[in-house]
Design an enzyme around this catalytic site. Sequence first.
Site, PDB file in Angstrom:
ATOM      1  N   LYS A  52      -0.665  -0.184  -5.357  1.00  0.00           N
ATOM      2  CA  LYS A  52      -0.764  -1.293  -6.310  1.00  0.00           C
ATOM      3  C   LYS A  52      -1.905  -2.267  -6.034  1.00  0.00           C
ATOM      4  CE  LYS A  52       2.798  -0.791  -9.198  1.00  0.00           C
ATOM      5  NZ  LYS A  52       2.700  -0.853 -10.667  1.00  0.00           N
ATOM      6  N   SER A 303       2.990   7.708  -3.647  1.00  0.00           N
ATOM      7  CA  SER A 303       2.445   6.445  -4.148  1.00  0.00           C
ATOM      8  C   SER A 303       2.769   5.226  -3.298  1.00  0.00           C
ATOM      9  CB  SER A 303       2.935   6.198  -5.579  1.00  0.00           C
ATOM     10  OG  SER A 303       4.350   6.133  -5.620  1.00  0.00           O
TER      11      SER A 303
END
Length: 405
Positions: A52, A303
Amino acid sequence: MSLDLNKVKKAQENIKGVARRTPLFYSSTFSKQSGYEIYLKCENKQKTGAFKIRGAYNKIANLTQEEKERGVIASSAGNHAQGVAYAATAFGIKSTIVMPATAPMSKVNATKGYGAEVVQFGEVYDECYTKAVEIQKETGATFVHPFNDEDVMAGQGTIALEILEDIPDMDAILVPIGGGGLIAGIAVAAKSINPNIKVIGVQAEIIASTKASLKAGKVVTVDGVKSLADGISVKTPGDISFKYIQQYVDEVVTVSEDEISYAEFKLMETSKLIAEGAGATPLAAVLADKIKVDGKKVAVLISGGNIDIAMVSKIINRELIMQKRRIGFNVELQDKVGELGKLITKISVLGANIVKVRQEQNWDEKGLEFANVNFEIESQSKEHSREIIKTLKESGYSIEGIKLF
């Protein structure tokens, strides 16, 4: 729709020296298990523990000075929160993050540690987003959306650039989907470089909003409970990101909670990687045989790795039980010096890990010369568990009360 390869390359320049270039490595274990050449792209090794920071930093880098002065606000299940907090602090601006009340404390504490003010509200992303919008209207802060923003998508798309720089002939990339910003950015970048590469999205089946939206041909909201993959527990995909998904993503598959948990466990056991639920969903799809790729080389995006240590313990215990690798049994021994030690040594030699052992004296007709010993052990597999019991019985031990947990 203005997101293109040039914007992703510009984002790569913006985040240079800030976001790490994360490793992409070949997994022989998962390759043998799946029949593909599996490469793990480890964004769990990224700063803040997830991808992110790429999108958050690129978004803030593109703000005007006036927007920066008003500060930023965001809503997030945890990873975007940390990315925004880190980026905002790097630029010397105020950040407020609204996180679900159910967000893992590791993510909440990390977000505060990066300098943000945290407000906890609701149970899933959609609920804390509504709260964040209310606060944004009151304060005038600039909203940094976790996925429905082209600058954020461009930042996430830099992952695809790194993958294809490392392995130009990659045949497919597997990406988790929550609101859709990550896969939108990756798909635009990857398809712009190689139109033949396959981009496959993976969602938790109990809250598969993007898959439902693709079926309906428009953005829809689904009812769903919070998944083990909390980072992608999104009821409504972004309308902007959804347009890119429609145009560039080849397929979206879903995985069950059991499949997610198993993938997390296997990453720990075989690759020594800690992944949160969302980060494990692409591998879950591989291990559950949910994908079909014509080529062989498949990049699996891990991720993020922001998961509470208590949850890690629960997953390990659950999987050992599910795989029949934790067993319990009772052994009757003569109550004299050395007998228990001999048995413990034998169990250890057989390759088991003793979790619990408790000795109890018998008060039956055999008298005080015998004792019951209760064992709980961990084995390497269900077959290994059975072999241990078989060997102990053949060695003359009286085994009773066998439980394959």
